[in-house]
Design an enzyme around this catalytic site. Sequence first.
Site, PDB file in Angstrom:
ATOM      1  CE1 TYR A 144      22.633   9.558  -7.551  1.00  0.00           C
ATOM      2  CE2 TYR A 144      22.226   7.946  -9.478  1.00  0.00           C
ATOM      3  CZ  TYR A 144      21.833   8.941  -8.791  1.00  0.00           C
ATOM      4  OH  TYR A 144      20.575   9.489  -8.582  1.00  0.00           O
ATOM      5  CE  LYS A 195      22.880  21.830   1.869  1.00  0.00           C
ATOM      6  NZ  LYS A 195      22.056  22.895   2.487  1.00  0.00           N
ATOM      7  CG  ASP A 228      19.092  24.084   0.981  1.00  0.00           C
ATOM      8  OD1 ASP A 228      19.763  24.783   0.112  1.00  0.00           O
ATOM      9  OD2 ASP A 228      18.950  24.433   2.063  1.00  0.00           O
ATOM     10  CG  ASP A 252      17.743  11.346  -9.017  1.00  0.00           C
ATOM     11  OD1 ASP A 252      17.474  11.075  -9.952  1.00  0.00           O
ATOM     12  OD2 ASP A 252      17.882  10.544  -7.926  1.00  0.00           O
ATOM     13  CG  ASP A 256      12.484  13.069 -10.144  1.00  0.00           C
ATOM     14  OD1 ASP A 256      12.644  12.645 -11.644  1.00  0.00           O
ATOM     15  OD2 ASP A 256      11.986  12.170  -9.871  1.00  0.00           O
TER      16      ASP A 256
END
Length: 370
Positions: A144, A195, A228, A252, A256
């Site tokens: 970001y 990751k 993932d 983020d 959600d």
Amino acid sequence: MSEQIGSLLIVPGDGIGPEAMAQVQRIIDWMGDTLGKTIDTEYDLVGGAAIDAHGVPIHDDTMVKAQAVDAVLLGAVGGPKWDDLDFSIKPERGLLRLRSELGLFANLRPAVCFEALVDSSSLKPEVVAGLDIMIVRELTGGIYFGEPRGIEDMPDGQRRGFNTQTYTTNEIRRVAKVAFDLARKRDGRVTSCEKANVMESGILWREEVTKLHGEGYDDIELSHMYADNAAMQLVRAPKQFDVMVTDNLFGDILSDAAAMLTGSLGMLPSASLGAPDPATGRAKAMYEPVHGSAPDITGQGIANPIATIMSFAMALRYTFDQGDIADRIEDAVKTVLAKKIRTGDIMCDGAKQVGTEEMGTAIIAELNAA
Ligand code: IPM
Ligand code: MG
């Protein structure tokens, strides 16, 4: 006798932000009138509202106020009206500036499935009943904010867009510490997500979280999971998680997904905390609902104010040391839901559908009844 418990800057922002925030103001008034606890409250603009008034997504004067108060309460930012603006002055930049300049590196996003709402989830009731996850998202670093970033022209006429994922030891350690400390007050388990199979920043993340864990957190059960896989596990068997800690971008996305497990984004609050001030022990903080500005239902008086009210409850708990009032507000919300009083987003068979204001009234009625 009334007692002043601190100062709050309210920035309702755009879309349903102001409508939902009006219900928080009613609760602040109730606290003053009924409990004799007042908050020194000021209002200002952020996002599209600030763009319309000042041409920028947050004014420097607003930033000065935000730095001075004990906490900021934000509604929502953005909407179609401002979609085509240059990236650097989009409504979202106001939110990102607040996070970054206040140093709010730890974003706490609880995903709690209210018993009364089990059937609103798109997952089977047995998968989500009793769900209580805390996602700790790193909020001021990573892709970001990483440099270099940009869009550039290439010699062959193509364009190239690029961003940088970067994390330092300290950035990882301080957010991991928040996660471990929270886990200690909960079920004692932390899942760290990155990751590390494809990203060096992920390898460092895993190493530093592991190292910190070894420095006094052996009472906490730490596991690592690729982000993932974490997304997959969240929809497969979400109750396996207690605290999840992850970077800005993965956080983020995962938050959600976790939010939707609970039945409605309209229910979920968040807290963004900085480092505690060495003098006062109080950390800079901003509280905001996880949902966005919902332009499709703005101005109709039907938005669910609960996430914004619960964000205020988090402010009472984490900034103003009023955990008992926070409990009362959360209990009032639960009771209202159990009585099947619902806004449209969480409507179910046999429930009474109400608007934003009526939902506020119902919650205040429960506060008075308790
Ligand atoms: C969030 C939002 C923001 C983010 C946007 C509005 C900039 O999606 O708070 O999750 O990406 O962080
Ligand atoms: Mg988001």
